[in-house]
Design an enzyme around this catalytic site. Sequence first.
Site, mmCIF file in Angstrom:
data_model
loop_
_atom_site.group_PDB
_atom_site.id
_atom_site.type_symbol
_atom_site.label_atom_id
_atom_site.label_comp_id
_atom_site.label_asym_id
_atom_site.label_seq_id
_atom_site.Cartn_x
_atom_site.Cartn_y
_atom_site.Cartn_z
ATOM 1 N N THR A 154 2.459 -5.439 5.609
ATOM 2 C CA THR A 154 1.304 -5.213 4.733
ATOM 3 C C THR A 154 1.601 -3.965 3.909
ATOM 4 O OG1 THR A 154 0.167 -4.113 6.577
ATOM 5 C CG2 THR A 154 -0.440 -6.390 6.110
ATOM 6 N N LYS A 180 6.192 -5.527 12.174
ATOM 7 C CA LYS A 180 5.496 -4.762 11.139
ATOM 8 C C LYS A 180 4.652 -3.703 11.823
ATOM 9 C CE LYS A 180 1.808 -5.670 9.047
ATOM 10 N NZ LYS A 180 0.723 -4.825 9.602
ATOM 11 N N THR A 191 -2.242 -3.566 12.040
ATOM 12 C CA THR A 191 -1.754 -4.445 13.080
ATOM 13 C C THR A 191 -0.318 -4.133 13.380
ATOM 14 O OG1 THR A 191 -3.171 -6.286 12.457
ATOM 15 C CG2 THR A 191 -1.216 -6.829 13.699
ATOM 16 N N GLU A 277 1.710 5.608 8.899
ATOM 17 C CA GLU A 277 1.059 6.026 7.659
ATOM 18 C C GLU A 277 1.221 7.513 7.383
ATOM 19 O OE1 GLU A 277 -2.579 2.942 7.590
ATOM 20 O OE2 GLU A 277 -2.780 4.792 8.706
ATOM 21 N N ASN A 439 -6.086 6.415 4.203
ATOM 22 C CA ASN A 439 -7.202 5.803 4.912
ATOM 23 C C ASN A 439 -8.579 6.172 4.377
ATOM 24 O OD1 ASN A 439 -6.087 4.150 7.099
ATOM 25 N ND2 ASN A 439 -5.009 6.057 7.527
ATOM 26 N N THR A 444 -14.541 1.573 -2.160
ATOM 27 C CA THR A 444 -14.952 0.162 -2.240
ATOM 28 C C THR A 444 -15.829 -0.072 -3.455
ATOM 29 O OG1 THR A 444 -16.725 0.735 -0.754
ATOM 30 C CG2 THR A 444 -14.791 -0.308 0.195
#
Lengths: 444, 444
Positions: A154, A180, A191, A277, A439, A444
């Site tokens: 991803t 991943k 994930t 990350e 993060n 949004t």
Amino acid sequence: MTNWQIISGGVTAPRGYRAAGIAAGLKPSGLPDLALIYSEVEAIAAGVFTTSQVRAACVDYCRQHLSTKHSAHAILCNAGQANAATGSQGWIDAIESAQMLAQILNISSDSILLASTGVIGQRIKMDALRDGIPKLVAAASETGGDAAAQAIVTTDLVTKSIALETTFGDRPVRIGGMAKGSGMIHPNMATMLAFVTCDAAVAPSLWQKMVSRAADQSFNQITVDGDTSTNDTLIALANGESRTPAITEMGPDAEKLEAMLTEVCQYLAKAIARDGEGATCLIEVQVTGASDEKAARQVAKTVVGSSLVKSAVFGHDPNWGRIAAAAGRSGVLFDQEHLRIQLGDFLLMENGQPLPFDRAAASAYLKQAAAASAKEVLSTDSSNDLMQVESGEPVAFSRPASPTDFKDQTVAIALSIGNGSGSGVAWGCDLSYDYVKINAEYTT
Amino acid sequence: MTNWQIISGGVTAPRGYRAAGIAAGLKPSGLPDLALIYSEVEAIAAGVFTTSQVRAACVDYCRQHLSTKHSAHAILCNAGQANAATGSQGWIDAIESAQMLAQILNISSDSILLASTGVIGQRIKMDALRDGIPKLVAAASETGGDAAAQAIVTTDLVTKSIALETTFGDRPVRIGGMAKGSGMIHPNMATMLAFVTCDAAVAPSLWQKMVSRAADQSFNQITVDGDTSTNDTLIALANGESRTPAITEMGPDAEKLEAMLTEVCQYLAKAIARDGEGATCLIEVQVTGASDEKAARQVAKTVVGSSLVKSAVFGHDPNWGRIAAAAGRSGVLFDQEHLRIQLGDFLLMENGQPLPFDRAAASAYLKQAAAASAKEVLSTDSSNDLMQVESGEPVAFSRPASPTDFKDQTVAIALSIGNGSGSGVAWGCDLSYDYVKINAEYTT
């Protein structure tokens, strides 16, 4: 136990496997997002899944499958939508996915395993999936391992795949793997997925035990931010196509196979931690002197997961007090008068007493790991595809199954907590501004 | 149960207590760094301490004291050096500190309790302490609560103190409290300290039970970064100077006192979470429907401690999938089909099914909490001392024992995980760039 060699091919390196990865339109970016691993014969299958009470439909599907049937023919994995927290419709979508693939492969739908990664709370885009599955099957080939490894990522910055080969008698036995990590540049993405292929012949219950133990010493010992995903999945197939004698109980052959399996899993686990990350380096915490291995692993994982330790590493601050504090709160009992802490080659505490050390040199050691890591991420093999993305998604580039052990990119922390024989290792990464940015900054 | 009122005075609000806070030269900044709480009569004493295996000398000292003697006369607290991970010399320093204070107060040294906060691995600057203690004792007064509250902070942005009063019969009974949170602008600084004074007369074992229960519902339910300190300490004194009847067993009076004690502890706990490093708001997670209170508290604390949830709140992203995922990995068993998630007034999931909601309005709700918090931090009472610091240390300013419940600064998350009667609450704060900056950018 390193009587094996690294070979190319990833999950299609072992005999009798085909794989594919295509762009089916599940990711908004148009990047590859649908992967298939297919064994020409029904393979022994073992799995380890998230322990979360909130699970993706594919996780429940696989657990149910593997509780009654210890074999599978194919694994279908989509990236883009996690199909977790999607209620009953998520389950219906999972069943339909398996049935579609089974029909096209002309096998029973109970020979299909499923995995998903992407946005929690989003169903798989079923129209795109329906169109994509026939193309995916058509694309499957014996050299499709790299394409499959690209289609499951991803927000990973690099793909993660490896293959090892050894011999049993005079015949080669191979294990391939791809994974991943949890990258979350697009919010909600999280994930860890890992798929392992093997061409040895192993008894189902023994294979499951080997896979579980390997997971405990690899994937279960990494942490990026402490947030276990709803979709975490490790599936390992063993199809017997090496035509070597069946391994049915522990013994020299089983030990050799398990060591190679553990090596594959540890490589993939370290690759995930290194690509966490915002990470600038890999952190490895070794714990010795514990009463047993479980206790040692618990201390190691607590230290490597500490936000304060991670921030200090990012800031190149040899802040050993935070390491001591994290070990102390791990839940494992020990006497602080036995505590010994080492950072790289710098001994910082012994018998619970702080020691003088060269602070500037220790800070330089931390800097060097980040510098080596930066170089590694930027230096891609020009023979590999570099996949540029249109819309703010990260660059994903493929890599050869790298023989690196990440050593120069690693901040090594060693603790001893007593006189016991238990030892354990955990891996993680530092906590940087980019973690928060990745993060939080998506609006949004 | 709110039959009490907020009064001023902090830890010196109850009868028979004196306190002081002075600058003894322990902090490099020259800020106040030495605090005393003194009860005119020997007071019943109860304590709750860090569960870490790596503990400060003062923690071991207090635990040893309270295991044999359930009373104390005075608490000495220094800020600047944590005296944790300081080996045997740390223990010698702790003993000497207690003996010095006892001599000047002309009481037995086994009537002294100790607490420290500051850099882990550093001994207390004993020369400064020896000079400071006589001045500290001379400064002690019945209005010294605010000065003491200022002298225990390290990198807190605001002091935290409160006092409540109720009546037993026709006589007033008061509880005062002060606390500091874990701020780490100076690396290694980390500790939660809280001190509670009470003038009721309570039996020692009952008081310890009340204090432990109150801690479980307050301090043990907050998290800033998941890193339990080596020095965490709550000490509560009850000196009987209200001259109200002794409370020796549970009953209406005991319940009333415990409710007031819990209120004091919850106020201080919320104030610590709200002032967490880099925090822009307070996050409150309410969990209902669990099998018991412990399970509910565990889910609440896991959600409020999730780096992903915290990052999402900082980014004003109503990212409910992360809330569901965090609840799922809390270790508490529940059926995801019973999961219900609410953010403020927005119902996001019910019976495990995601619901449509106004994403922009939910994001605005998150923004508003941060905006209200920013206003709160900046608006100091001009009648209070504003203490500017010379060298990069944060501004510490005192505040009245604020009557606020932080409601407008709070992001409220409510989860229901089933049909059980267990409920629980936890508090935390968001994860911002400043958290990483505070903990990484200091270069040694």
